[in-house]
Every structure is written in C-alpha cells, then in structure tokens.
Design an enzyme around this catalytic site. Structure first.
Site, PDB file in Angstrom:
ATOM      1  N   ASP A  88       0.826  -1.216   0.000  1.00 12.30           N
ATOM      2  CA  ASP A  88       0.000   0.000   0.000  1.00 12.30           C
ATOM      3  C   ASP A  88       0.860   1.266   0.000  1.00 12.30           C
ATOM      4  O   ASP A  88       0.352   2.360  -0.258  1.00 12.30           O
ATOM      5  CB  ASP A  88      -0.961   0.003   1.197  1.00 12.30           C
ATOM      6  N   GLY A 140       9.359 -12.071  -1.120  1.00 15.19           N
ATOM      7  CA  GLY A 140      10.377 -11.522  -0.216  1.00 15.19           C
ATOM      8  C   GLY A 140      11.231 -12.600   0.423  1.00 15.19           C
ATOM      9  O   GLY A 140      12.423 -12.416   0.670  1.00 15.19           O
ATOM     10  N   ASP A 157       6.482  -5.536   6.544  1.00 12.90           N
ATOM     11  CA  ASP A 157       5.104  -5.073   6.722  1.00 12.90           C
ATOM     12  C   ASP A 157       4.194  -6.086   6.049  1.00 12.90           C
ATOM     13  O   ASP A 157       3.715  -5.880   4.933  1.00 12.90           O
ATOM     14  CB  ASP A 157       4.942  -3.686   6.094  1.00 12.90           C
ATOM     15  N   THR A 159       1.018  -9.203   6.002  1.00 11.47           N
ATOM     16  CA  THR A 159      -0.298  -9.547   6.539  1.00 11.47           C
ATOM     17  C   THR A 159      -0.091 -10.492   7.732  1.00 11.47           C
ATOM     18  O   THR A 159       1.038 -10.836   8.069  1.00 11.47           O
ATOM     19  CB  THR A 159      -1.140 -10.228   5.436  1.00 11.47           C
TER      20      THR A 159
END
Ligand code: AG3
Length: 280
Positions: A88, A140, A157, A159
């Site tokens: 985001d 990642g 960062d 979920t």
C-alpha cells in the site's frame, strides 16, 4: 437506503470488527489474495486483504509512522532500506521522509495490491515515484536469500502470519534477514497484538532471540486492528533501539522522540509476558 456492513475475517482474533460500508470501490482476486477497498463513513477508505483490514485513511499514519521511524531513528545513518510487503506504500512514504535514505527497495509479492493502492489510496501510495525507490514484485522470502551485508534497515510489513505470509516469521527467514543486514543493521516486523495474539508474539520474539544479539518489542495502539495494542518486534545487530540515535526532524502526527521511548514496553513487563507461564 439499506444499511450495509463488512464483517472482518481476522484469522486469529476472538472478535470481529464490523464496518458500516458506504461504497465498495474495488473488489477483485489477485493471484495471491482477495483485494477489497471499502469506503466507511468514519474511517474513510479501507484496504482489505483476504477479509482483514490492513489500513484505513483515518488511522493508517499510526502504524506506518511507528513501523518506519522507530528503526530508522534507532539507526544513526539509514541509507539503504528494504521493505518486504507494504504494497500500500504507507511504510515507504514514511521511510522516504528521511533524507539519509538513498535507496528504498520495496518487495511485495502482489503487484495488484500496489496498483489498487495507487488508484484508490493516493494519500498512502504517494511515494512510489520517488527516484530513490525500487519496486519489485517478488517473493520476499526468496529475494532476501540473495543478499549479504546489504541493508541498514529491513522492515517487514506483512499480513497476519497465515498462508504465504507465515514464512516471514520463521527462524530460516530471520537467518536470511540477519545475513542481508549490514553489521549494524536493524530488523522490524509487525507481530500482532498483546492481548489476542500473545502466543504469536512470544513465538516470534523467542525465534528472534536465537539469531539477534539485541531483541526488543514496542507497541502502538491501532484502532483498526482487533486487539488494538499492536506489537512490533525488533532484531538489532549492534544498536540499542529504545531511543532515537539522531535528532527527530521528520513531520509526523504521532511519532516523536518522546513517543519513541514511550512505545517500548517496560523491561520487567516485557520479560514477564515472554514467559510461557504468563497468561492474561
Ligand atoms: N499490515 C499488517 C496488518 C495486520 C493486520 N492484522 C489484523 N488486523 N489482524 C498492514 C499493512 C499496512 N501497510
């Protein structure tokens, strides 16, 4: 007019947040997850991934400021920053407020989260065009395995640790993170809430302690996340992280030198909650 609500499907919380919805701006399925952007009267636009609210326009600054500025100010000269997840763009926006940062690499597996955020959350996804940014749509977990002694700060960062995000909280992953950090590097990851997710917090903290010489835990109160008292786990190779190591100059709404120090749990309480016998 009908009253329409969205009920969150938080995988670990014993409670469900229910948002009044004015409008569904986007709903789709990417290769990895279900992506929704809702409009809710109090929170503004809300990004929802696989049924879990990730950020809302009203309060996103809290999570993003603390995820970025605590490690970046604990580090005396953060030039190279890696963000895993964070599609985001909120953490990225905060990271780039530091003029010391020369390169920020954002690795998010899901390109569609970035595209949807740019389209529907322009105040959050506002920093992707900065020339210091490199965006990669890769896993990642795989990306990090190719790097050694490369990053000053690594911010994960992600979920919640279910499905494809779970590997980002394993011992193997933290070993790769350790290796990818420079000799004085700092890792930070979001690690769920104190009240509802203590088992997860404890597991991650204990795993980090096997790898990093300095491990700590700080928190921020996030109104949109069930459990509210949200934790961020730190692994540091050299620096203590409880205080900023530089003068705080970035423009923020909540983060400050005072709030940096305040965010860390008192040491006695911190040790106490990590013991397996401690139960709420
Ligand atoms: N990522 C972590 C959000 C975790 C929310 N979990 C929950 N409410 N159970 C947030 C992404 C913001 N950049």
């Amino acid at each position: 007019m009908m009253d329409v609500f969205f009920m969150e499907r938080d995988p670990y919380a014993p409670i469900r947040h229910c948002y009044p919805v004015e409008n569904v701006l986007y709903h789709g399925k990417s290769q990895y997850q279900e992506i929704t952007v809702l409009e809710s009267p109090y929170f503004g636009r809300v990004l929802v991934l696989d049924g879990v609210a990730q950020c809302d326009e009203k309060f996103e600054f809290i999570y993003h400021e603390f995820m970025a500025h605590v490690p970046l100010y604990a580090h005396p000269n953060p030039e190279t920053v890696l963000i895993i997840g964070g599609g985001d763009g909120g953490v990225l926006r905060e990271v780039l407020k530091h003029p010391e940062v020369k390169r920020a690499v954002l690795v998010d597996i899901d390109k569609e989260v970035i595209e949807v955020s740019k389209r529907f959350l322009p105040t959050i996804a506002c920093a992707f065009d900065d020339p210091r940014v490199i965006v990669l749509n890769e896993d990642g977990y795989k990306y990090i395995q190719d790097y050694e002694n490369e990053f000053d700060v690594i911010i994960v960062d992600s979920t919640d640790p279910v499905g494809f995000a779970h590997v980002l909280t394993t011992e193997e992953f933290f070993k790769y993170v350790y290796r990818a950090l420079k000799e004085d590097g700092i890792y930070v990851g979001q690690t769920e809430s104190i009240y509802y997710h203590m088992e997860i917090v404890r597991r991650i903290q204990k795993t980090l302690r096997k790898i990093f010489p300095i491990v700590d835990l700080y928190t921020a109160v996030i109104p949109g996340y069930a459990g509210y008292w949200w934790t961020m786990s730190v692994g540091s190779k050299k620096y203590q992280v409880r205080e900023p190591s530089r003068e705080v100059k970035v423009q923020t709404k909540l983060y400050s030198e005072e709030m940096h120090k305040h965010a860390f749990l008192p040491k006695g309480f911190y040790e106490k909650i990590l013991s397996d016998d401690y139960k709420f």
